[in-house]
Design a protein around this motif. Structure first.
Motif, short mmCIF file in Angstrom:
data_model
loop_
_atom_site.label_atom_id
_atom_site.label_comp_id
_atom_site.label_asym_id
_atom_site.label_seq_id
_atom_site.Cartn_x
_atom_site.Cartn_y
_atom_site.Cartn_z
N ALA A 72 0.83 -1.21 0.00
CA ALA A 72 0.00 0.00 0.00
C ALA A 72 0.86 1.26 0.00
CB ALA A 72 -0.93 -0.01 1.21
N LEU A 73 1.92 1.26 0.80
CA LEU A 73 2.81 2.42 0.86
C LEU A 73 3.54 2.64 -0.46
CD1 LEU A 73 4.34 2.03 4.44
CD2 LEU A 73 2.66 3.73 3.67
N THR A 74 3.90 1.54 -1.14
CA THR A 74 4.55 1.66 -2.44
C THR A 74 3.64 2.36 -3.43
OG1 THR A 74 5.87 -0.34 -2.09
CG2 THR A 74 5.58 0.39 -4.36
N GLY A 75 2.36 1.94 -3.49
CA GLY A 75 1.41 2.58 -4.39
C GLY A 75 1.23 4.05 -4.08
N ILE A 76 1.17 4.38 -2.78
CA ILE A 76 0.99 5.78 -2.38
C ILE A 76 2.22 6.61 -2.74
CG2 ILE A 76 0.74 7.31 -0.39
CD1 ILE A 76 -0.95 5.08 0.91
N ILE A 77 3.41 6.06 -2.46
CA ILE A 77 4.65 6.81 -2.73
C ILE A 77 4.86 6.99 -4.23
CG2 ILE A 77 7.16 6.68 -2.60
CD1 ILE A 77 6.81 5.41 0.17
N TRP A 78 4.67 5.91 -5.00
CA TRP A 78 4.86 6.04 -6.45
C TRP A 78 3.79 6.95 -7.06
CZ3 TRP A 78 6.39 0.31 -7.79
CH2 TRP A 78 7.76 0.16 -7.56
N GLY A 79 2.57 6.90 -6.52
CA GLY A 79 1.56 7.83 -6.99
C GLY A 79 1.89 9.27 -6.63
N SER A 80 2.55 9.47 -5.49
CA SER A 80 2.94 10.81 -5.06
C SER A 80 4.14 11.35 -5.82
CB SER A 80 3.27 10.80 -3.56
OG SER A 80 2.20 10.28 -2.80
N SER A 81 4.88 10.47 -6.50
CA SER A 81 6.10 10.90 -7.19
C SER A 81 5.83 11.99 -8.21
CB SER A 81 6.76 9.70 -7.88
OG SER A 81 7.20 8.74 -6.94
N PHE A 82 4.64 11.95 -8.84
CA PHE A 82 4.32 12.95 -9.85
C PHE A 82 4.10 14.32 -9.20
CE2 PHE A 82 2.84 8.74 -11.01
CZ PHE A 82 3.55 8.54 -12.19
N LEU A 83 3.52 14.33 -8.01
CA LEU A 83 3.41 15.57 -7.25
C LEU A 83 4.79 16.08 -6.85
CD1 LEU A 83 1.89 17.72 -5.54
CD2 LEU A 83 1.82 16.03 -3.69
N PHE A 84 5.65 15.19 -6.36
CA PHE A 84 6.99 15.60 -5.96
C PHE A 84 7.75 16.21 -7.13
CE2 PHE A 84 6.78 11.85 -2.78
CZ PHE A 84 6.03 12.63 -1.90
N MET A 85 7.65 15.58 -8.30
CA MET A 85 8.35 16.10 -9.48
C MET A 85 7.82 17.48 -9.85
SD MET A 85 9.15 12.99 -12.15
CE MET A 85 7.74 11.92 -11.85
N LYS A 86 6.49 17.63 -9.81
CA LYS A 86 5.89 18.91 -10.20
C LYS A 86 6.35 20.03 -9.27
CE LYS A 86 2.90 20.76 -13.09
NZ LYS A 86 3.07 20.65 -14.57
N VAL A 87 6.39 19.76 -7.98
CA VAL A 87 6.83 20.77 -7.01
C VAL A 87 8.32 21.06 -7.20
CG1 VAL A 87 7.17 21.27 -4.56
CG2 VAL A 87 5.05 20.19 -5.33
N ALA A 88 9.13 20.01 -7.38
CA ALA A 88 10.57 20.20 -7.54
C ALA A 88 10.90 21.04 -8.77
CB ALA A 88 11.27 18.85 -7.62
N LEU A 89 10.09 20.90 -9.82
CA LEU A 89 10.35 21.63 -11.06
C LEU A 89 10.12 23.12 -10.93
CD1 LEU A 89 8.79 19.12 -13.61
CD2 LEU A 89 11.19 19.83 -13.52
N GLU A 90 9.54 23.56 -9.82
CA GLU A 90 9.36 24.99 -9.60
C GLU A 90 10.69 25.68 -9.26
OE1 GLU A 90 6.42 25.47 -6.60
OE2 GLU A 90 4.80 24.59 -7.79
#
Length: 362
Positions: A28-46
């Motif tokens: 479950a945590l893997t799915g949540i973390i990998w799903g969150s990766s797109f948010l992390f990338m979007k924020v980092a790109l700022e």
């Protein structure tokens, strides 16, 4: 002597294997973390460039996995052949797709990126069946590939006009990234399926070699201005240490404890998490065709992995042996999780149309 040694090895493997509840939590945590990766990338790109995002996650992921390898004192392979194959995988499974995903996310929402990531099993079916021929595609699997392509077309929405704007090019870049994943997973099946490496060592080599390549390319790709704040730094750390590090280990525990079919259902968690976080955290909007296309893609995945057929379950043999087999089932699965020499996929997409490895990484 042989029987005693085997029993001792099995017992040791069983003792080290995670419990059923632990594997479920890790899945479950893997799915949540990998799903969150797109948010992390979007924020980092700022604050940092796409190349810096890819560079950071690989370096941090390699350091995290390397720490676990050092603590466990897992031996690294010595055969040149294995290192050569792992270098190919580092480029095709990490360097190229990570750069493509990071660049493309400048121009589309994080939710749409997570939806495109779910096309990995379709790409894997194409590569495994048609390019490497490690699987013979059935008619239903070919139908699944075609349905998946239809789903992608719904997401792209050609009826709105194909002007090859930056957004459309970015969506094609996502498909290029998932094609790289499909190529890599089929390549694993063909060339590194019997190396005997542990899941941890396999993941470390995959990420570590990719990190070394990015380190060499630092003067070309990474030496550009940055703007850092706590949100950007936190996103990069979470993306690298968790998404490209710890989650790989959790994914492998689920794969080896549950088997490829159940573990591959992480594919269905990551887009849901990615879309939800994009809407809740970033205020992104979702066009009707994007979730509609995602549903069609998921149907194509089910067909490509041949999961829609009813399977007959053979009756268990009667007698005392049945009870013994049931009692030992958990121990046997746990031992397999550590003793199997099938090459693990540190990401999450099937290496064959039948779903031989999980999918869902970013």
């Amino acid at each position: 002597m042989t029987t005693t040694t085997t029993s001792a090895a099995t017992a040791a493997a069983t003792a080290k294997a995670p419990s059923s509840a632990s594997v479920t939590l890790q899945f479950a945590l893997t799915g949540i973390i990998w799903g969150s990766s797109f948010l992390f990338m979007k924020v980092a790109l700022e604050g940092i460039s796409p190349a810096q995002v890819a560079w950071s996650r690989l370096i941090l992921g390699a350091l995290t996995l390397g720490l676990f390898v050092a603590l466990r004192r897992d031996p690294l392979p010595r055969q040149v052949r294995i290192w050569a194959h792992m270098t190919v995988l580092a480029v095709s499974f990490c360097v190229i797709p990570f750069l493509l995903f990071s660049w493309a996310q400048q121009h589309v929402t994080s939710g749409l990126a997570s939806i495109y990531n779910a096309t990995t099993p379709i790409m894997t079916a194409v590569m495994a069946g048609l390019l490497f021929r490690v699987e013979k595609l059935k008619l239903v699997q070919i139908a699944g590939i075609l349905v998946g392509i239809l789903g992608v077309m719904v997401i792209i929405a050609p009826w709105q006009g194909l002007d090859f704007s930056q957004s459309l090019v970015a969506q094609l870049a996502f498909l290029g990234a998932t094609a790289c994943y499909g190529f890599s997973l089929a390549y694993m099946r063909k060339f590194v399926s019997n190396t005997g490496m542990s899941a941890l060592v396999f993941s470390f080599l995959n990420i570590g070699i990719a990190a070394a390549i990015m380190a060499v390319l630092t003067p070309v790709l990474v030496l550009t201005p940055v703007r850092l704040d706590p949100w950007i730094v936190g996103s990069v750390l979470l993306l690298g240490c968790l998404g490209t590090g710890v989650a790989y280990i959790w994914n492998q525990n689920a794969l080896r404890a549950w088997g490829p079919t159940r573990a591959s259902t992480v594919t269905y968690i990551t887009p849901v998490v990615g879309v939800a976080l994009g809407i809740i955290v970033l205020g992104e909007t979702l066009s009707w065709n994007e979730p509609a296309g995602a549903i069609v893609v998921f149907l194509g995945i089910l067909l490509a992995q041949d999961r829609l057929r009813r399977r007959r379950v053979a009756p268990a043999p009667a007698g005392p042996a049945t009870a013994s087999a049931r009692n030992d089932e958990g121990a046997g699965a746990a031992a397999l999780a550590l003793s199997t020499d099938e090459a693990p996929a540190p990401v999450s997409a099937p290496v064959s149309p039948a779903g031989a490895h999980p999918a869902g990484r970013a």
